[in-house]
Design a protein around this motif. Structure first.
Motif, mmCIF file in Angstrom:
data_model
loop_
_atom_site.group_PDB
_atom_site.id
_atom_site.type_symbol
_atom_site.label_atom_id
_atom_site.label_comp_id
_atom_site.label_asym_id
_atom_site.label_seq_id
_atom_site.Cartn_x
_atom_site.Cartn_y
_atom_site.Cartn_z
ATOM 1 N N ARG A 7 17.684 -42.246 -7.086
ATOM 2 C CA ARG A 7 17.200 -42.516 -8.448
ATOM 3 C C ARG A 7 15.780 -43.074 -8.421
ATOM 4 O O ARG A 7 15.484 -44.122 -9.005
ATOM 5 N N ASP A 48 18.022 -51.414 -11.615
ATOM 6 C CA ASP A 48 18.069 -50.227 -12.460
ATOM 7 C C ASP A 48 17.390 -50.453 -13.802
ATOM 8 O O ASP A 48 17.454 -49.609 -14.685
ATOM 9 N N ARG A 61 11.446 -52.895 -16.584
ATOM 10 C CA ARG A 61 12.016 -51.613 -16.993
ATOM 11 C C ARG A 61 10.883 -50.683 -17.423
ATOM 12 O O ARG A 61 9.945 -51.127 -18.080
ATOM 13 N N THR A 118 18.970 -41.791 -17.119
ATOM 14 C CA THR A 118 18.617 -41.422 -15.742
ATOM 15 C C THR A 118 17.104 -41.469 -15.538
ATOM 16 O O THR A 118 16.622 -41.992 -14.525
ATOM 17 N N TYR A 171 16.077 -45.028 -15.161
ATOM 18 C CA TYR A 171 16.329 -45.530 -13.805
ATOM 19 C C TYR A 171 15.238 -45.045 -12.840
ATOM 20 O O TYR A 171 14.673 -45.817 -12.078
ATOM 21 N N ARG A 178 12.448 -47.413 -11.006
ATOM 22 C CA ARG A 178 12.481 -47.603 -9.554
ATOM 23 C C ARG A 178 11.224 -47.034 -8.892
ATOM 24 O O ARG A 178 10.746 -47.581 -7.890
#
Lengths: 95, 491
Positions: A16, B329, B336, B343, B346, B350
């Motif tokens: 991810r 996440d 964030r 998805t 995420y 990341r």
């Protein structure tokens, strides 16, 4: 062992982590270098060896099946990047 | 007041209790020294208000005769340790301004023993690195320089902030963590003492996880005695860490100065690696002579699977890291980055939150754990780990009490010097330390001399499980024979 660009994208997806097109070649080179380094392990015969599960002799400890912590939503949610009341907010998951 | 910062833990403790100076005075001296040393970038967050408040409380307890074992002694805390109400980031952008509402078990114990927290110390992002260059807050500058040069050197990693701060005397001692050498290698690069305890000796609860089967908390200190004092406070059973071991914590300080007469010290031939600098080889031989002169018996031993430890580590550690770091996440804490769907959120979070080294390791981990590769990589590496541990068990069963090796293959290198090296070249820094984590054993790095360029070099002692005491005894012999090393102040 070396990976192809498709594998780099697949692994990035599993992890991810968004990967831009221009990063794929560089990442492929880096992953190849690490995989070549760990390749040395294949020279060892480990057929009859047990894989390690714990470095110190340990058995799972049992405890009473009771709630001994919790009921503190403020502490749980205080670091949330986005929240509403006692919920985390995320982009819509279900259409 | 700078001379206050020159006292060791043991000296400062004595003078505090004799009321020669107050905990507030001692703390203020450190806060002033920290301000003057900001160019080293050792601290990522200074907490002067908390420090002075705790120092005042310490002075009250000392006045009432209720002083704890670390009462009034100023400490730095690696940013991997969660600290209640104080930003904790693991030096990663992905944690943003994460502020834990709880305190790690180890730092809570030290606080309960009276320690004063000066601030949070820099480290490689998520403790992944050997030079502190992967930190989101930038590299730490080693207070040591090569003779006649002002080139900036790294302070090692991942606990580079801890090692630099202790060497520069901007904290009395520091907490650190060690997954493959992250306490011992930076200690070696800065002329400080670093202890990686037996796996399970210190609780991992509240410490940001990297590779859970390898991570251990431990101290970096100015000398062996100080390290022993800190160890006693850090060690102990915690029911919230399922791998924490419930056994009594010995008085480690009592082991400092204990005779090593009759101890059998092993020198492993496999650690004589190709291309080892002559001065490291000489240092190692001198260390063996020092122990022999103190009455220990030196024996050559064999640890045949040594060369496989680093490759196996670079499967096990990334695999565990990819699992541990799945929690970042962008939902519950930290930074964030939004996306069209969950998805994409995420993946963007990341991609932007993790630095290149962390991303690399998380991806390697995902690869070696993925369907079709799990047995070939992960299971094989865990089998190799069994063999590495068996090597040590065999040597200890033959009556060897501790093992003497170099701590690092070189002295500290320059900032940016490894920028064009492959990741694997950087990994070789941990070639002497990583076996200890793979086998769960205790290890200490003790300064033992200076290189031709005037930089500190260290030896490592590896012990039987839970026998840190022998390491403190043998380490003190090397320290007494080699002398102590501190950098000339230029900052």
């Amino acid at each position: 062992m070396s990976v192809d660009e498709h594998t780099v994208r697949r692994v990035a997806r599993l992890a991810r982590i968004a990967v831009e097109d221009h990063e794929v070649t560089k990442l492929k080179g880096e992953l190849d270098a690490i995989l070549a380094f760990v390749e040395e392990l294949s020279a060892l015969d480990v057929e009859s060896v047990e894989p390690m599960t714990s470095v110190i002799p340990a058995s799972a400890r049992l405890r009473e099946d009771v709630v001994d912590d919790g009921e503190n939503p403020e502490a749980v949610l205080m670091n949330a990047p986005s929240r509403e009341a006692d919920f985390y907010v995320v982009p819509k998951v279900v259409e | 007041m700078t001379e206050l910062c020159d006292l060791t833990f043991a000296e400062a403790r004595k003078l505090l209790l004799e009321r020669d100076f107050s905990a507030v005075e001692l703390t203020q001296a450190y806060l002033d020294a920290m301000e003057a040393a900001r160019g080293l970038n050792a601290y990522v967050l200074e907490t002067p208000e908390i420090a002075l408040e705790r120092a005042r409380a310490s002075d009250e307890r000392i006045a009432k005769g209720e002083a704890g074992p670390l009462e009034g002694l100023p400490l730095g805390v690696k940013d991997l340790y969660c600290t209640e109400g104080v930003r904790t980031t693991a030096c990663s952008r992905i944690l943003g301004d994460f502020t834990p509402p709880y305190e790690s078990f180890v730092s809570a114990k030290m606080r309960a023993d009276g320690a004063v927290m000066l601030g949070k110390l820099n480290n490689d992002e998520f403790a992944m690195g050997s030079s502190n260059e992967t930190s989101a807050f930038g590299v730490v500058i080693n207070p040591w320089r090569r003779k006649g040069s002002d080139a900036a050197l790294v302070a090692g990693g991942s606990s580079g902030g801890s090692s630099a701060a202790v060497a520069a005397r901007i904290c009395l001692g520091a907490t650190a963590t060690d997954t493959g050498g992250s306490i011992r290698q930076p200690a070696a690069f800065t002329g400080t003492v670093g202890v990686k305890p037996t796996y399970g000796r210190c609780s991992r609860w509240g410490i940001v996880a990297f590779a859970s089967s390898l991570d251990q908390a431990g101290p970096i200190a100015r000398d062996v005695r100080d390290a022993a004092i800190l160890m006693r406070s850090m060690a102990g059973y915690d029911k919230r860490d399922s791998t924490s071991v419930d056994r009594p914590v010995p008085d480690y300080e009592a082991a400092v100065g204990r005779s090593v007469r009759g101890l059998k010290i092993g020198v492993p031939k496999e650690y004589r690696v190709d291309g080892m600098p002559a001065e490291i080889e000489r240092l190692w031989a001198e260390g063996a002579e020092q122990l022999k002169a103190a009455g220990a018996e030196i024996v050559e031993v064999s640890l045949p699977h040594t060369r496989y430890a680093l490759p196996a580590y670079y499967i096990v550690a990334p695999a565990e890291a990819s699992s541990n770091l799945a929690r970042y996440d962008g939902v519950r804490y930290g930074a964030r980055v939004n996306g069209r769907d969950v998805t994409e959120m995420y993946e963007r979070t990341r991609a932007q939150g993790f630095g290149p080294e962390v991303r690399r390791r998380v991806m390697i981990g995902a690869y070696v754990l993925s369907a079709g590769y799990y047995d070939a990589y992960y299971v094989r590496a865990q089998k190799v780990r069994t063999l590495i541990k068996r090597d040590f068990e065999t040597v200890f069963a033959d009556g060897v009490d501790a093992i003497l090796t170099p701590a690092t293959p070189s002295a500290a290198f320059g900032v940016g010097e490894m920028a064009n090296a492959s990741p694997v070249e950087m990994y070789l820094n941990d070639v002497f330390t990583v076996t200890v984590n793979m086998a769960g054993l205790p290890g200490v790095a003790v300064p033992a001399g200076l290189s031709a360029e005037g930089l500190p070099l260290a030896l490592q002692l590896i012990g039987r499980p839970f026998d840190e005491e022998t390491l403190f005894s043998a380490g003190a012999v090397i320290e007494d024979a080699s002398g102590r090393f501190s950098p000339e102040r230029w900052w």
